[in-house]
Design an enzyme around this catalytic site. Structure first.
Site, PDB file in Angstrom:
ATOM      1  N   LYS A  96      45.314  34.835  24.540  1.00  0.00           N
ATOM      2  CA  LYS A  96      43.782  35.352  24.710  1.00  0.00           C
ATOM      3  C   LYS A  96      42.652  34.850  23.718  1.00  0.00           C
ATOM      4  O   LYS A  96      43.116  34.862  22.373  1.00  0.00           O
ATOM      5  CB  LYS A  96      43.905  36.850  25.070  1.00  0.00           C
ATOM      6  CG  LYS A  96      42.442  37.409  25.309  1.00  0.00           C
ATOM      7  CD  LYS A  96      42.571  38.849  25.433  1.00  0.00           C
ATOM      8  CE  LYS A  96      41.037  39.523  25.862  1.00  0.00           C
ATOM      9  NZ  LYS A  96      41.160  40.828  25.520  1.00  0.00           N
ATOM     10  N   SER A 171      39.403  42.869  29.893  1.00  0.00           N
ATOM     11  CA  SER A 171      38.903  41.537  29.395  1.00  0.00           C
ATOM     12  C   SER A 171      39.690  40.394  29.395  1.00  0.00           C
ATOM     13  O   SER A 171      39.408  39.174  29.156  1.00  0.00           O
ATOM     14  CB  SER A 171      38.231  41.833  28.186  1.00  0.00           C
ATOM     15  OG  SER A 171      39.172  42.184  27.013  1.00  0.00           O
ATOM     16  N   SER A 195      42.136  46.510  28.732  1.00  0.00           N
ATOM     17  CA  SER A 195      42.025  45.086  29.140  1.00  0.00           C
ATOM     18  C   SER A 195      43.390  44.280  29.118  1.00  0.00           C
ATOM     19  O   SER A 195      43.409  43.213  29.620  1.00  0.00           O
ATOM     20  CB  SER A 195      41.066  44.531  27.789  1.00  0.00           C
ATOM     21  OG  SER A 195      39.847  45.020  27.975  1.00  0.00           O
TER      22      SER A 195
END
Length: 505
Positions: A96, A171, A195
């Site tokens: 990420k 996210s 997320s």
């Protein structure tokens, strides 16, 4: 260059900001008193700070073209080889883009960090490379990670592999999309309100938010220390177990991990659920926004554990409804003070500071505040208002209430092995059009966290397992366990996965 003493005018301006009444003679006196402290700052400039290790060579990689990035899920592509042997040998892993990989650009979904290139590898990155994994690149994420949709990323919306018009969730949307599309074997996500679990649920991946403090965040950009989690997103429970086994465990640079208790996650794959007691939580269903078919299918999936030898009972945790309110009190001021005003890292933290990240974010944020997403603007404005007007009262009260929320779940877990409910109460929503109203934009970013965000506050491990489709889109079942008992969640997830293909349900 060492810091300079403030001028008389600068001292007077600061005093006025705080409501003090100083004259020029007072300011000159204070300026003289500051000389000793400034000498300490000058000495700090002469000292070398420790840096996180960078153990494996790499090329900088590249930003993929549109043709190579069908779902807009990549921010940057790389091919960083690790040790070549170990439990992750042969596995490709996406990181990420809020986690540092040395020499590889990091944007954290936001224009205010564009151009930043870390010089360190996050602890979890080093652990993956040591275990033989290959870092395939940086997965796109939401602007500063403050959205559970997938439309606030500065490089454009991240698209769901099951339907390009729909959100991946956020996210960690890029991480889940890349796993679901089989472009990588594994990915790392972050979870402060859901997320990891939201995009995993909506993309049909397996996503585990570990117990708070199990996986170090060293070298990652946080939102709020008390709810920050890092964890695996994979295409199977087995890969969840393997990746978690590599990244979990104490890290001297992250004081939260001093309490970490690691289990045999790979060994848990063969345990099954026979004899387990599973609590179906009533309050996880029937939200005003819940989709009836999603509720029905998740209930049916939980009931299937009975045929595998588990006992399933319905239980009630009324305080679950207050979890999102407590989470709001914790994260709004926490994020405004630490992530934004605290220039990505905050202060009074006894762990590792990625100082280059702080400097890059401070320059970007102060020079381009209009470039952040509408969700980040909302957090900053409301968080600052609450801080100024109510002097941290509600943040402090919410932090105290987290103890009661944790106890409410623990009271159930005293009698059960895990709690089960829908991960998200409805399937993936459509990506908002570019010209939508601010109200639509923000609602689509934050309207799905009813079941996920309470467990960021309570710190319990939570595992989303794909369990069916609604309208052609994946839905997920969330399993919540005792603190530092991820092994039981993995046992249950593996048992359910072996029943049959979730995509045909």
């Amino acid at each position: 260059m060492s810091p300079k003493l403030p001028t008389i005018d600068q001292i007077l301006n600061i005093a006025e900001f705080y409501g003090m009444h100083l004259n020029e003679e007072d300011a000159a006196s204070f300026r003289g008193l500051m000389a000793g402290s400034m000498a300490s700052y000058a000495r700090l400039d002469e000292l070398a700070e420790p840096k996180l290790p960078v153990k494996y060579p790499r090329a900088p990689g590249y930003r993929p073209s549109l043709e190579e990035n069908k779902y807009n899920a990549w921010y940057w592509k790389t091919d960083i080889k690790g040790s070549g042997e170990g439990p992750l040998a042969g596995k490709s892993v996406a990181i990420k883009d809020n986690i540092c990989v040395a020499g590889v650009p990091m944007m954290n979904g936001s224009r205010v960090l564009e151009g930043y290139v870390p010089e360190v590898d996050a602890t979890v990155v080093t652990r993956i490379l040591d275990a033989g994994g290959t870092i395939a690149g940086k997965a796109a994420c939401e602007d500063l990670c403050f959205s559970a949709g997938s439309h606030t990323c500065a490089t454009g919306p991240i698209r769901n592999p099951h339907n390009l018009e729909h959100s991946t969730g956020g996210s960690s949307g890029g991480s889940a999309a890349l796993v679901a599309a089989k472009e990588v074997d594994m990915a790392l996500g972050g979870d402060q309100g859901g997320s990891i679990r939201t995009p995993s649920c909506w993309c049909g991946a397996y996503g585990l938010k570990p117990t708070w403090g199990l996986v170090p965040m060293t070298g990652g950009m946080p939102i709020s220390y008390s709810v920050d989690h890092c964890g695996p997103i994979c295409g199977s429970t087995e890969d969840i177990a393997r990746l978690l086994a590599v990244i979990a465990g104490p890290d001297g640079y992250d004081p939260r991990t001093v309490v970490a208790k690691v289990q045999d996650y790979v060994g848990a794959l063969s345990r099954g659920v026979k004899g387990m007691k599973i609590a179906l939580m009533k309050e996880g269903f029937g939200h005003p926004t819940s989709d009836r078919t999603t509720d029905e299918k998740v209930r049916g999936a939980i009931a299937e554990f009975s045929a595998l030898g588990a006992t399933v009972d319905e239980v009630s945790v009324p305080m679950h409804y207050d979890g999102p309110h407590i989470w709001t009190g914790v994260i709004l001021e926490g994020a405004a003070e630490m992530m934004i005003k605290g220039y990505a890292m905050g202060n009074n933290w006894s762990g590792y500071y990625t100082t280059s990240l702080q400097e890059a974010f401070a320059r970007g944020w102060q020079s381009r505040p209009d470039d952040v997403s509408e969700t980040v603007k909302l957090v900053l404005i409301l968080g600052e208002y609450m801080h100024r007007r109510y002097h941290n009262r509600y943040h402090a009260k919410a932090q105290n209430l987290r103890v009661l929320l944790r106890k409410a779940y623990d009271d159930i877990l005293d009698a059960y092995d895990l709690i089960a409910m829908p991960t998200i109460p409805f399937p993936a929503t459509k990506i908002p059009p570019a010209d939508c109203s601010r109200e639509h934009y923000v609602d689509a970013a934050l309207n799905m966290q009813q079941n996920t965000c309470p467990f960021d506050v309570s710190g319990h491990p939570a595992f989303t397992v794909p369990c069916g489709r609604v309208g052609g889109l994946p839905i997920g079942m969330m399993l919540v366990g005792h603190h530092f008992d991820e092994a039981t969640l993995i046992s249950a997830g593996q048992a359910f996965e072996q029943i049959g293909n979730w995509q045909s349900r």
